[in-house]
Design a protein around this motif. Structure first.
Motif, PDB file in Angstrom:
ATOM      1  N   LYS A   1      19.458   1.143  11.909  1.00 51.63           N
ATOM      2  CA  LYS A   1      19.626   0.000  11.007  1.00 51.63           C
ATOM      3  C   LYS A   1      21.066  -0.141  10.533  1.00 51.63           C
TER       4      LYS A   1
ATOM      5  N   LYS B   1      -1.350  -4.707   8.346  1.00 53.31           N
ATOM      6  CA  LYS B   1      -1.850  -5.499   7.219  1.00 53.31           C
ATOM      7  C   LYS B   1      -2.241  -6.864   7.791  1.00 53.31           C
TER       8      LYS B   1
ATOM      9  N   SER C   1      13.090  -9.049   6.756  1.00 53.57           N
ATOM     10  CA  SER C   1      12.032  -8.222   6.167  1.00 53.57           C
ATOM     11  C   SER C   1      11.424  -8.912   4.956  1.00 53.57           C
TER      12      SER C   1
ATOM     13  N   LEU D   1       0.837  -1.204   0.000  1.00 53.96           N
ATOM     14  CA  LEU D   1       0.000   0.000   0.000  1.00 53.96           C
ATOM     15  C   LEU D   1       0.870   1.251   0.000  1.00 53.96           C
TER      16      LEU D   1
ATOM     17  N   THR E   1       8.939  -7.621   3.207  1.00 53.88           N
ATOM     18  CA  THR E   1       8.669  -6.595   2.189  1.00 53.88           C
ATOM     19  C   THR E   1       9.913  -6.317   1.351  1.00 53.88           C
ATOM     20  N   HIS E   2      11.071  -6.229   2.014  1.00 55.89           N
ATOM     21  CA  HIS E   2      12.297  -5.911   1.276  1.00 55.89           C
ATOM     22  C   HIS E   2      13.066  -7.160   0.852  1.00 55.89           C
TER      23      HIS E   2
ATOM     24  N   ALA F   1       3.449  -5.655   9.259  1.00 56.05           N
ATOM     25  CA  ALA F   1       3.157  -6.641   8.207  1.00 56.05           C
ATOM     26  C   ALA F   1       3.321  -8.040   8.803  1.00 56.05           C
ATOM     27  N   ASN F   2       4.548  -8.556   8.744  1.00 51.99           N
ATOM     28  CA  ASN F   2       4.795  -9.867   9.357  1.00 51.99           C
ATOM     29  C   ASN F   2       5.140  -9.763  10.840  1.00 51.99           C
ATOM     30  N   GLY F   3       5.358  -8.540  11.286  1.00 51.88           N
ATOM     31  CA  GLY F   3       5.626  -8.322  12.710  1.00 51.88           C
ATOM     32  C   GLY F   3       7.076  -8.447  13.112  1.00 51.88           C
ATOM     33  N   GLU F   4       7.956  -8.574  12.144  1.00 51.74           N
ATOM     34  CA  GLU F   4       9.373  -8.796  12.453  1.00 51.74           C
ATOM     35  C   GLU F   4      10.011  -7.595  13.159  1.00 51.74           C
ATOM     36  N   ALA F   5       9.679  -6.385  12.681  1.00 49.04           N
ATOM     37  CA  ALA F   5      10.301  -5.196  13.273  1.00 49.04           C
ATOM     38  C   ALA F   5       9.852  -5.044  14.731  1.00 49.04           C
TER      39      ALA F   5
ATOM     40  N   ALA G   1      13.233   4.508   9.484  1.00 48.82           N
ATOM     41  CA  ALA G   1      13.098   5.941   9.528  1.00 48.82           C
ATOM     42  C   ALA G   1      11.642   6.369   9.833  1.00 48.82           C
ATOM     43  N   SER G   2      10.693   5.666   9.251  1.00 49.00           N
ATOM     44  CA  SER G   2       9.323   6.209   9.266  1.00 49.00           C
ATOM     45  C   SER G   2       8.678   6.231  10.649  1.00 49.00           C
TER      46      SER G   2
HETATM   47  P1  G4P Z   1       7.370  -6.432   9.445  1.00 45.78           P
HETATM   48  O1  G4P Z   1       8.414  -5.656  10.195  1.00 45.78           O
HETATM   49  O2  G4P Z   1       5.994  -6.249  10.042  1.00 45.78           O
HETATM   50  O3  G4P Z   1       7.724  -7.882   9.304  1.00 45.78           O
HETATM   51  O4  G4P Z   1       7.283  -5.802   8.013  1.00 45.78           O
HETATM   52  P2  G4P Z   1       8.274  -5.849   6.774  1.00 45.78           P
HETATM   53  O5  G4P Z   1       9.653  -6.172   7.256  1.00 45.78           O
HETATM   54  O6  G4P Z   1       7.666  -6.710   5.749  1.00 45.78           O
HETATM   55  O7  G4P Z   1       8.229  -4.334   6.341  1.00 45.78           O
HETATM   56  C1  G4P Z   1       9.415  -3.617   6.324  1.00 45.78           C
HETATM   57  C2  G4P Z   1       9.292  -2.230   5.801  1.00 45.78           C
HETATM   58  O8  G4P Z   1       8.302  -2.114   4.781  1.00 45.78           O
HETATM   59  C3  G4P Z   1       8.935  -1.197   6.801  1.00 45.78           C
HETATM   60  O9  G4P Z   1       9.599  -0.008   6.433  1.00 45.78           O
HETATM   61  C4  G4P Z   1       7.444  -1.009   6.615  1.00 45.78           C
HETATM   62  O10 G4P Z   1       7.062   0.269   7.049  1.00 45.78           O
HETATM   63  C5  G4P Z   1       7.343  -1.156   5.155  1.00 45.78           C
HETATM   64  N1  G4P Z   1       6.060  -1.679   4.685  1.00 45.78           N
HETATM   65  C6  G4P Z   1       5.517  -2.889   4.892  1.00 45.78           C
HETATM   66  N2  G4P Z   1       4.376  -3.013   4.220  1.00 45.78           N
HETATM   67  C7  G4P Z   1       4.184  -1.836   3.580  1.00 45.78           C
HETATM   68  C8  G4P Z   1       3.174  -1.355   2.712  1.00 45.78           C
HETATM   69  O11 G4P Z   1       2.186  -2.028   2.377  1.00 45.78           O
HETATM   70  N3  G4P Z   1       3.313  -0.101   2.234  1.00 45.78           N
HETATM   71  C9  G4P Z   1       4.379   0.692   2.574  1.00 45.78           C
HETATM   72  N4  G4P Z   1       4.419   1.926   2.081  1.00 45.78           N
HETATM   73  N5  G4P Z   1       5.376   0.260   3.380  1.00 45.78           N
HETATM   74  C10 G4P Z   1       5.266  -0.990   3.878  1.00 45.78           C
HETATM   75  P3  G4P Z   1      11.145   0.123   6.595  1.00 45.78           P
HETATM   76  O12 G4P Z   1      11.950  -0.784   5.760  1.00 45.78           O
HETATM   77  O13 G4P Z   1      11.453  -0.010   8.052  1.00 45.78           O
HETATM   78  O14 G4P Z   1      11.446   1.518   6.048  1.00 45.78           O
HETATM   79  P4  G4P Z   1      11.227   2.932   6.642  1.00 45.78           P
HETATM   80  O15 G4P Z   1      10.185   3.533   5.768  1.00 45.78           O
HETATM   81  O16 G4P Z   1      10.765   2.844   8.045  1.00 45.78           O
HETATM   82  O17 G4P Z   1      12.561   3.518   6.522  1.00 45.78           O
END
Ligand code: G4P
Length: 190
Positions: A81, A156, A98, A20, A100-101, A128-132, A59-60
């Motif tokens: 990180k 999600k 992660s 999203l 997502t990444h 998302a998966n709750g890892e963070a 960061a977010s």
């Molecule tokens: P998890 O921690 O719940 O397992 O989630 P996951 O690793 O899959 O997600 C990692 C990064 O992806 C996080 O940002 C999270 O905010 C971002 N993310 C996950 N799903 C979505 C989505 O549907 N849309 C968007 N826009 N972001 C998503 P990050 O790598 O920590 O980056 P940052 O933005 O905090 O620097």
């Protein structure tokens, strides 16, 4: 939180199945009025939990955590990180996978800023998966601190991380839980 759901429906876009885009208000351009409402919701839920510190991840998470911290009047600590030379070895670390990444990374928090007397509220933008969140819980526990709960803006739900954390006993507040979404633009909340 109805205001947030309205924002998601109006300004969010499903870019691929499962991802999203909300960078117009949440994680690139930041809508401060919305963040103040989010911070107030988090505060109302956890105000009786004697929170001493907010823990997030760069960061977010940082912007949301800072605005929320104004209501609690506590410091914000964010996990890094990348390794920082000034931190040396004096850090708690946790490994995160992660989804997502599609990669693994480590997060670090200085041992100077967490103690057994801390009652921690964990904050992040997405779950998302709750890892963070799991990684941040892990770091708080290494320090002997108490995790009072976790608050996220968008969960999600279809990825299951939130349900897993709840089953493990975490007091988790998600302001919008997306049950399903697809690239046609249909987003359904739990
Ligand atoms: P998890 O921690 O719940 O397992 O989630 P996951 O690793 O899959 O997600 C990692 C990064 O992806 C996080 O940002 C999270 O905010 C971002 N993310 C996950 N799903 C979505 C989505 O549907 N849309 C968007 N826009 N972001 C998503 P990050 O790598 O920590 O980056 P940052 O933005 O905090 O620097």
């Amino acid at each position: 939180m109805q205001l947030l759901k309205d924002y998601i429906l109006k300004n969010g876009r499903v870019v691929t199945d499962g991802l999203l885009k909300v960078d117009g208000f949440l994680n690139h351009q930041i809508d401060i009025g919305l963040f103040q409402n989010i911070g107030r919701e988090f505060y109302n839920h956890f105000k009786n939990d004697n929170i001493t510190k907010i823990l997030t991840i760069e960061a977010s998470g940082i912007g949301i955590a800072c605005i929320t911290a104004q209501y609690f009047d506590v410091p914000v600590l964010f996990a890094k990180k990348n390794s920082v030379k000034t931190q040396g070895e004096n850090v708690y670390t946790a490994d995160i996978a992660s989804f997502t990444h599609g990669k693994n990374y480590s997060i670090r928090v200085s041992k100077d800023y967490l103690s057994p007397s801390d009652r921690i509220l964990i904050i992040d933008d997405f779950l998302a998966n709750g890892e963070a969140i799991q990684g941040l819980v892990n770091i708080a526990k290494q320090a002997g601190a108490t995790v009072a709960g976790a608050a996220v803006v968008i969960e999600k739900g279809f990825q299951g991380g939130g349900d897993k954390l709840r089953a493990e006993g975490l007091n988790l507040l998600s302001l919008a839980i997306i049950e399903s979404m697809d690239t046609s633009g249909k987003i359904t909340f739990r």
